[in-house]
Design an enzyme around this catalytic site. Structure first.
Site, PDB file in Angstrom:
ATOM      1  N   LYS A 175      43.336  32.773  33.435  1.00  0.00           N
ATOM      2  CA  LYS A 175      41.909  33.086  33.489  1.00  0.00           C
ATOM      3  C   LYS A 175      41.434  33.769  32.200  1.00  0.00           C
ATOM      4  O   LYS A 175      40.255  33.685  31.844  1.00  0.00           O
ATOM      5  CB  LYS A 175      41.607  33.993  34.691  1.00  0.00           C
ATOM      6  CG  LYS A 175      41.760  33.308  36.047  1.00  0.00           C
ATOM      7  CD  LYS A 175      41.298  34.225  37.164  1.00  0.00           C
ATOM      8  CE  LYS A 175      41.625  33.689  38.545  1.00  0.00           C
ATOM      9  NZ  LYS A 175      41.115  34.567  39.651  1.00  0.00           N
TER      10      LYS A 175
ATOM     11  N   ASP B 118      44.759  37.365  37.993  1.00  0.00           N
ATOM     12  CA  ASP B 118      43.610  37.967  37.286  1.00  0.00           C
ATOM     13  C   ASP B 118      44.055  38.849  36.126  1.00  0.00           C
ATOM     14  O   ASP B 118      43.215  39.344  35.361  1.00  0.00           O
ATOM     15  CB  ASP B 118      42.786  38.832  38.263  1.00  0.00           C
ATOM     16  CG  ASP B 118      42.211  38.034  39.408  1.00  0.00           C
ATOM     17  OD1 ASP B 118      42.402  38.437  40.569  1.00  0.00           O
ATOM     18  OD2 ASP B 118      41.609  36.982  39.139  1.00  0.00           O
TER      19      ASP B 118
ATOM     20  N   ASP C 279      41.805  40.844  41.997  1.00  0.00           N
ATOM     21  CA  ASP C 279      42.699  41.435  43.008  1.00  0.00           C
ATOM     22  C   ASP C 279      44.170  41.086  42.843  1.00  0.00           C
ATOM     23  O   ASP C 279      45.008  41.643  43.556  1.00  0.00           O
ATOM     24  CB  ASP C 279      42.259  40.985  44.411  1.00  0.00           C
ATOM     25  CG  ASP C 279      42.683  39.543  44.684  1.00  0.00           C
ATOM     26  OD1 ASP C 279      43.343  39.315  45.724  1.00  0.00           O
ATOM     27  OD2 ASP C 279      42.391  38.680  43.858  1.00  0.00           O
TER      28      ASP C 279
ATOM     29  N   ASP D 123      36.486  37.260  40.296  1.00  0.00           N
ATOM     30  CA  ASP D 123      37.419  36.489  41.131  1.00  0.00           C
ATOM     31  C   ASP D 123      36.792  36.227  42.503  1.00  0.00           C
ATOM     32  O   ASP D 123      35.857  36.925  42.911  1.00  0.00           O
ATOM     33  CB  ASP D 123      38.702  37.353  41.271  1.00  0.00           C
ATOM     34  CG  ASP D 123      39.680  36.821  42.294  1.00  0.00           C
ATOM     35  OD1 ASP D 123      40.162  35.690  42.113  1.00  0.00           O
ATOM     36  OD2 ASP D 123      39.950  37.542  43.280  1.00  0.00           O
TER      37      ASP D 123
END
Ligand SMILES: O=C(O)COP(=O)(O)O
Ligand SMILES: [Mg+2]
EC number: 3.1.3.18
Length: 243
Positions: free
Chosen positions: A167, A194, A190, A17
């Site tokens: 993602k 994610d 984070d 990320d």
């Protein structure tokens, strides 16, 4: 955990990320991640997986002089260089029209999407729409639901996106192009955008500033936050792979 039989001393592929992981809390890139990413990319594929619009991760790979391998717009845009620069296929998934309709209805109710007169956050987006974190969330979620869209909080913005795009889906597509299994990957992130990625891969890390969704999805929560947390994850993986 990663599948057994990983080749000793060979790093696994990485999905990482950007905001909150490679940056500080102001989205400024931590300069120390540059050599760490270049060294990793010299040993194994590095895929930059971000909610940002496509030009941002592409530019990061270009400035790193590493192959352009990106999951942008939370999986809405995926481009993976196979070997030679420019030989990949650019793949878009998501309902840009619905996301734009959400933004129009949100502004019609008098709310501000933010980012100022020249909106560089959304200018080059193809599949979703991002709203500034200081704009109200409740009406945005209501209007998004009316259009069959979902809202994900990245800690830096609220992204209006198609519910089936994330993602994790982006990494599945990237892994196919790289002829890798998603379970081979390491991932560092984070926030809730994610979570699917961190849950999918074989070895995942949430940096210390991560939200609850990312912490729950990750195998390991780092002691350190932001760029320090990413560098901690790199050292941990290098130790685990140094047979
Ligand atoms: O652009 C955002 O809002 C967050 O981006 P990220 O997925 O790289 O943290
Ligand atoms: Mg982030």
């Amino acid at each position: 955990m990663l599948p057994a039989g990983g080749r000793a001393n060979v790093l696994p592929p990485l999905a990482v990320d950007i905001d909150g992981t490679l940056t500080d809390d102001r989205r400024a890139l931590d300069a120390r991640v540059i050599p760490a990413l270049r060294e990793w990319a010299a040993e194994a594929p590095v895929v930059v997986a971000t909610g940002k619009a496509l030009p941002y991760p592409v530019a990061l790979c270009e400035f790193l002089a590493t192959p352009v391998r990106v999951i942008a717009e939370n999986g809405g845009a995926v481009y993976i260089d196979r070997g030679d620069a420019g030989d990949g296929d650019l793949r878009f998934t998501g309902d840009r029209e619905a996301a734009a309709a959400v933004a129009r209805d949100y502004e019609a109710e008098g709310y501000d999407v933010g980012w100022g007169r020249t909106d560089f956050v959304n200018r080059w987006r193809e599949t979703e729409f991002a709203v500034a974190h200081d704009s109200p969330l409740e009406p945005l979620e209501r209007i998004a639901a009316d259009h069959g869209m979902s809202v994900v909080d990245t800690g830096f913005a609220y992204h209006v996106k198609s519910p089936d795009v994330d993602k994790g889906q982006g990494l599945r597509a990237a892994a196919r192009v790289l002829d890798r299994d998603p379970a081979e990957f390491v991932a560092v992130g984070d926030s809730e955008n994610d979570a699917e990625l961190l849950a999918l891969v074989g070895r995942s890390f949430a940096v210390a500033n991560a939200d609850a969704a990312a912490r729950t999805a990750a195998d390991t929560v780092c002691e350190a936050g932001y760029g320090d947390g990413f560098l901690e994850a790199v050292e941990t993986v290098r130790t685990e792979f140094a047979d």
